[in-house]
Scaffold this motif. Structure first.
Motif, PDB file in Angstrom:
ATOM      1  N   ALA A 380       6.542  -4.861  -8.912  1.00 29.24           N
ATOM      2  CA  ALA A 380       7.593  -5.490  -8.111  1.00 29.24           C
ATOM      3  C   ALA A 380       7.212  -5.486  -6.632  1.00 29.24           C
ATOM      4  O   ALA A 380       7.434  -6.470  -5.914  1.00 29.24           O
ATOM      5  N   GLN A 381       6.611  -4.383  -6.155  1.00 34.19           N
ATOM      6  CA  GLN A 381       6.213  -4.275  -4.753  1.00 34.19           C
ATOM      7  C   GLN A 381       5.144  -5.312  -4.423  1.00 34.19           C
ATOM      8  O   GLN A 381       5.173  -5.920  -3.351  1.00 34.19           O
ATOM      9  N   SER A 382       4.205  -5.521  -5.336  1.00 33.90           N
ATOM     10  CA  SER A 382       3.143  -6.506  -5.110  1.00 33.90           C
ATOM     11  C   SER A 382       3.719  -7.902  -4.946  1.00 33.90           C
ATOM     12  O   SER A 382       3.281  -8.678  -4.082  1.00 33.90           O
ATOM     13  N   LYS A 383       4.711  -8.234  -5.766  1.00 37.85           N
ATOM     14  CA  LYS A 383       5.354  -9.545  -5.654  1.00 37.85           C
ATOM     15  C   LYS A 383       6.046  -9.708  -4.306  1.00 37.85           C
ATOM     16  O   LYS A 383       6.011 -10.780  -3.695  1.00 37.85           O
ATOM     17  N   LEU A 384       6.693  -8.629  -3.833  1.00 41.40           N
ATOM     18  CA  LEU A 384       7.373  -8.695  -2.536  1.00 41.40           C
ATOM     19  C   LEU A 384       6.366  -8.913  -1.406  1.00 41.40           C
ATOM     20  O   LEU A 384       6.624  -9.696  -0.480  1.00 41.40           O
ATOM     21  N   LEU A 385       5.214  -8.233  -1.476  1.00 44.73           N
ATOM     22  CA  LEU A 385       4.211  -8.379  -0.425  1.00 44.73           C
ATOM     23  C   LEU A 385       3.595  -9.774  -0.436  1.00 44.73           C
ATOM     24  O   LEU A 385       3.253 -10.311   0.623  1.00 44.73           O
ATOM     25  N   VAL A 386       3.474 -10.368  -1.613  1.00 36.39           N
ATOM     26  CA  VAL A 386       3.030 -11.768  -1.690  1.00 36.39           C
ATOM     27  C   VAL A 386       4.061 -12.665  -1.009  1.00 36.39           C
ATOM     28  O   VAL A 386       3.718 -13.603  -0.269  1.00 36.39           O
ATOM     29  N   GLY A 387       5.352 -12.371  -1.224  1.00 34.97           N
ATOM     30  CA  GLY A 387       6.414 -13.145  -0.583  1.00 34.97           C
ATOM     31  C   GLY A 387       6.393 -12.989   0.931  1.00 34.97           C
ATOM     32  O   GLY A 387       6.623 -13.957   1.672  1.00 34.97           O
ATOM     33  N   VAL A 388       6.116 -11.772   1.427  1.00 29.53           N
ATOM     34  CA  VAL A 388       5.999 -11.540   2.871  1.00 29.53           C
ATOM     35  C   VAL A 388       4.834 -12.347   3.426  1.00 29.53           C
ATOM     36  O   VAL A 388       4.934 -12.954   4.508  1.00 29.53           O
ATOM     37  N   CYS A 389       3.731 -12.358   2.696  1.00 30.54           N
ATOM     38  CA  CYS A 389       2.550 -13.123   3.104  1.00 30.54           C
ATOM     39  C   CYS A 389       2.899 -14.605   3.267  1.00 30.54           C
ATOM     40  O   CYS A 389       2.539 -15.240   4.267  1.00 30.54           O
ATOM     41  N   GLU A 390       3.631 -15.158   2.320  1.00 27.36           N
ATOM     42  CA  GLU A 390       4.009 -16.580   2.369  1.00 27.36           C
ATOM     43  C   GLU A 390       5.019 -16.846   3.484  1.00 27.36           C
ATOM     44  O   GLU A 390       4.932 -17.860   4.184  1.00 27.36           O
ATOM     45  N   ALA A 391       5.978 -15.931   3.663  1.00 26.41           N
ATOM     46  CA  ALA A 391       7.018 -16.146   4.671  1.00 26.41           C
ATOM     47  C   ALA A 391       6.450 -16.175   6.079  1.00 26.41           C
ATOM     48  O   ALA A 391       6.895 -16.959   6.928  1.00 26.41           O
ATOM     49  N   PHE A 392       5.446 -15.338   6.353  1.00 26.14           N
ATOM     50  CA  PHE A 392       4.906 -15.225   7.703  1.00 26.14           C
ATOM     51  C   PHE A 392       3.555 -15.907   7.861  1.00 26.14           C
ATOM     52  O   PHE A 392       2.924 -15.806   8.923  1.00 26.14           O
ATOM     53  N   GLY A 393       3.078 -16.581   6.819  1.00 25.20           N
ATOM     54  CA  GLY A 393       1.823 -17.320   6.908  1.00 25.20           C
ATOM     55  C   GLY A 393       0.610 -16.449   7.130  1.00 25.20           C
ATOM     56  O   GLY A 393      -0.310 -16.814   7.880  1.00 25.20           O
ATOM     57  N   LEU A 394       0.572 -15.289   6.475  1.00 24.85           N
ATOM     58  CA  LEU A 394      -0.570 -14.376   6.618  1.00 24.85           C
ATOM     59  C   LEU A 394      -1.722 -14.828   5.724  1.00 24.85           C
ATOM     60  O   LEU A 394      -1.522 -15.577   4.763  1.00 24.85           O
ATOM     61  N   ASP A 395      -2.904 -14.339   6.021  1.00 23.09           N
ATOM     62  CA  ASP A 395      -4.076 -14.712   5.220  1.00 23.09           C
ATOM     63  C   ASP A 395      -4.053 -14.065   3.837  1.00 23.09           C
ATOM     64  O   ASP A 395      -4.608 -14.610   2.879  1.00 23.09           O
ATOM     65  N   ALA A 396      -3.456 -12.877   3.734  1.00 16.42           N
ATOM     66  CA  ALA A 396      -3.417 -12.137   2.466  1.00 16.42           C
ATOM     67  C   ALA A 396      -2.194 -11.222   2.493  1.00 16.42           C
ATOM     68  O   ALA A 396      -1.655 -10.905   3.561  1.00 16.42           O
ATOM     69  N   PRO A 397      -1.721 -10.797   1.316  1.00 17.03           N
ATOM     70  CA  PRO A 397      -0.599  -9.850   1.294  1.00 17.03           C
ATOM     71  C   PRO A 397      -0.941  -8.597   2.094  1.00 17.03           C
ATOM     72  O   PRO A 397      -2.041  -8.044   1.963  1.00 17.03           O
ATOM     73  N   PRO A 398      -0.044  -8.139   2.958  1.00 20.36           N
ATOM     74  CA  PRO A 398      -0.352  -6.985   3.816  1.00 20.36           C
ATOM     75  C   PRO A 398      -0.493  -5.697   3.018  1.00 20.36           C
ATOM     76  O   PRO A 398       0.308  -5.399   2.134  1.00 20.36           O
ATOM     77  N   GLU A 399      -1.531  -4.928   3.344  1.00 22.60           N
ATOM     78  CA  GLU A 399      -1.738  -3.620   2.731  1.00 22.60           C
ATOM     79  C   GLU A 399      -1.031  -2.510   3.517  1.00 22.60           C
ATOM     80  O   GLU A 399      -0.683  -1.480   2.968  1.00 22.60           O
TER      81      GLU A 399
END
Length: 619
Positions: A380-399
């Motif tokens: 579930a946490q991984s999915k949320l970090l993917v969503g954060v990546c998309e929301a803020f236009g990051l290159d990859a999900p933040p570690e």
């Protein structure tokens, strides 16, 4: 003809060259990669024979082959015995955290109970850290909850004081704990020091596992009191017996055959592992804790167990008996090393029948369930970090996400807080607080506070990176505030040359309504997320956690300042003179109203010091 320098040896070729100069003796070796990164730490009975295996180029797993390919240099330390090599290896792994070693994470200290013996009326209290106080220590307890529950029981059953020495010395009448029957009140002489000492001895016997003998003694005393028609005393003894009996009722497991020992069970699945540790001391269950060491799917269970045991007991008291569901690699060597540290025999056993086997099975069930929960949460946490990546236009999900907030009251006791989150949730051992030190700041200047916090945090990171040290670098920085706070943060990041880190300002909605937050990023107009978006809820949790941490740190600092006495700031007024002044005038306020003549009448206060005190309160 110009000769060219030979290319430096790397990988297996480098290791093969190193083998030529190695002794056939025990020791520890380190494999080092680019930029001085320690890849692996290992120990060997024979350094020459062990390192030769890497030079041959035949590896059991691709992971080991990769480690060898990345090796750019090696370091060696010879030791007197293989046991010394094992102890050094454990120490270096915990210190250097090599990428290819099994690594114990979230290794926090455990609370203990101490009965202080440096006072006529021994104090009972919770303790963490080194055993610097003279007294009897009991532990470890798995959690603060477990130790608090036991302290609560001991207070009810043995009526031992928990107050500090200064409070004890200043009491003129019993405190509330005596009124609710949790302290015998030795401070006011309601119990003699001899009788109080007997209560302390009973508490010590109970904690050492002699609970049945203690309860039998109390039962006999209760019966005697009842026979002699002393019903109030019998009732007090009855309440104490009930408190002790409640311990057995609250604990799910109280083994008959295990007086002192740790139960350790390992369960691995999907390239992850959980180790569940149960503590038994004095025949009592003192709680359990789950650990999730960093492992690789190719690691053997015996190697994981051995690495865990070595690192776990590197800085903790070692029990006489350790029961495991997996026999660790080098079991005899571990036993020898533990015995050397503990100064007595230590056994590591894998029970195959009886009550001890049931205890291990129970721990294994807990490990299996804990790992299942963690894997579900990680997904579930991984999915949320993917969503954060998309929301803020990051290159990859933040570690690694760092969130900053400030807390103060009208600019006083200002504190900045930093929390850290990642794929495994909140990383509380990496939280940091910053006491605001800037003297040029206007009280309440939130922008100035944020600048100071970010400057101190990232200047340290830049310094560590320039020195070649491993420094945690965030992929995303969240700050509490809108365009102004974002501009202040970007100014500092640009000055320090770390403007490649994404920074986002989180501004609360109108009337501070949750769900209406606006987000500010460089190069984008302020935007909002879907009101019921899981990503929005996640970001709210991050912000709220940063706010909670900053407020908590502020309250601690404020409480410390409130306890300060203005007399502490006067040169020449030490603890003795301070006590004499407070005794003479009742309080610091009374001292502030006193004349020079009255101050000089106090024992130990000279005319010059009296004048200094008088002037200090009239500045």
């Amino acid at each position: 003809m110009v000769e060219r320098d030979a290319a430096p040896l790397i990988g297996a070729a480098l290791i093969k060259d190193q083998v030529k100069r190695l002794p056939d003796a025990p020791g520890v070796y380190r494999m080092i990669g680019d930029d001085g990164e320690v890849l692996y730490v290992g120990k060997a009975r024979s350094l020459k024979k062990r390192v030769t295996q890497y030079a041959q180029g035949r590896f059991h797993t691709q992971r080991i082959a990769l480690m060898v390919d990345l090796t750019r240099s090696m370091e060696f330390v010879t030791t007197r015995t293989e046991t010394d090599a094992l102890l050094l290896e454990i120490n270096l792994i915990k210190q250097l955290k090599p990428r290819f070693n099994v690594l114990l994470r979230d290794d926090k200290s455990f609370p203990e109970i101490v009965i202080r013996r440096d006072h006529d009326a021994p104090q009972l209290r919770k303790h963490r850290g080194a055993h610097s106080i003279k007294g009897d220590y009991f532990g470890p307890f798995a959690s603060a909850w477990a130790v608090n529950r036991t302290l609560n029981t001991l207070q009810k059953a043995f009526l031992l004081r928990s107050c500090s020495d200064s409070v004890y010395d200043s009491r003129t009448r019993p405190c509330m704990l005596h009124q609710i029957k949790r302290c015998a009140a030795p401070c006011t002489g309601l119990v003699s020091l001899e009788d109080y000492g007997a209560l302390v001895d009973e508490a010590e016997a109970f904690l050492r596992g002699k609970s049945r003998a203690v309860m039998a003694k109390l039962s006999a005393e209760m019966q005697t009191a009842s026979d002699e028609m002393e019903f109030e005393r019998a009732a007090r003894l009855r309440d104490r017996i009930r408190a002790l009996a409640s311990v057995a009722q609250e604990q799910q497991i109280n083994p008959e055959s295990l007086e002192e020992g740790d139960i350790i069970a390992l369960h691995g699945e999907g390239g992850q592992a959980c180790v569940q540790v149960f503590f038994f001391r004095g025949g009592q269950n003192w709680g359990n804790r789950a650990y999730f060491p960093r492992v690789d799917k190719s690691d053997e269970a015996a190697d994981v167990m051995a690495a865990f045991l070595g690192q776990f007991y590197e800085d903790k008291p070692i029990p006489k008996l350790i029961l495991t569901n997996v026999e660790p690699a080098d079991r005899d060597l571990l036993c020898e090393a533990f015995a050397l540290k503990a100064g007595r025999k230590v056994e590591i056993l894998q029970p195959i029948r009886g009550e001890k086997r049931q205890l291990v099975e129970h721990a294994l069930t807990n490990a299996r369930e804990a790992l299942g929960r963690r894997m579900a949460e990680s997904s579930a946490q991984s999915k949320l970090l993917v969503g954060v990546c998309e929301a803020f236009g990051l290159d990859a999900p933040p570690e690694r996400i760092e969130v900053y907030d400030n807390s103060h009251i009208m600019g006083t006791n200002a504190v900045g807080g930093m929390i850290v989150a990642g794929p495994e949730g909140f990383l509380k051992n990496q939280y940091r607080k910053f006491n605001i030190k800037g003297t040029e700041l206007t009280p309440g200047d939130d922008y100035g506070m944020m600048r100071e916090v970010l400057r101190r945090r990232f200047a340290r990171m830049v310094k560590d990176e320039e020195a070649g040290e491993a420094a945690p670098r965030p992929d995303l920085v969240l700050i509490d505030g809108g365009a102004g706070q974002l501009a202040a943060a970007q100014e500092i990041m640009a000055d320090l040359g770390v403007d490649d880190i994404a920074v986002v300002g989180v501004a609360k909605g109108p009337d501070r309504d949750a769900g209406l937050e606006r987000f500010f990023m460089a190069g984008r107009t302020p935007f909002m997320l879907e009101p019921k978006s899981p990503v929005l809820y996640y970001l709210q949790r991050l912000r709220d956690e940063a706010h909670r941490f900053a407020i908590g740190s502020h309250r601690v600092r404020r409480a410390i300042d409130m306890k300060k006495n203005p007399l502490d700031e006067i040169e020449g007024v030490g603890p003795g003179r301070k006590r004499a002044l407070l005794h003479a005038f009742g309080s610091a306020k009374g001292v502030s109203r006193a004349s020079v003549e009255d101050l000089a009448k106090v024992d130990g206060v000279s005319q010059a010091l009296a004048q200094r005190i008088y002037e200090r309160f009239r500045k």
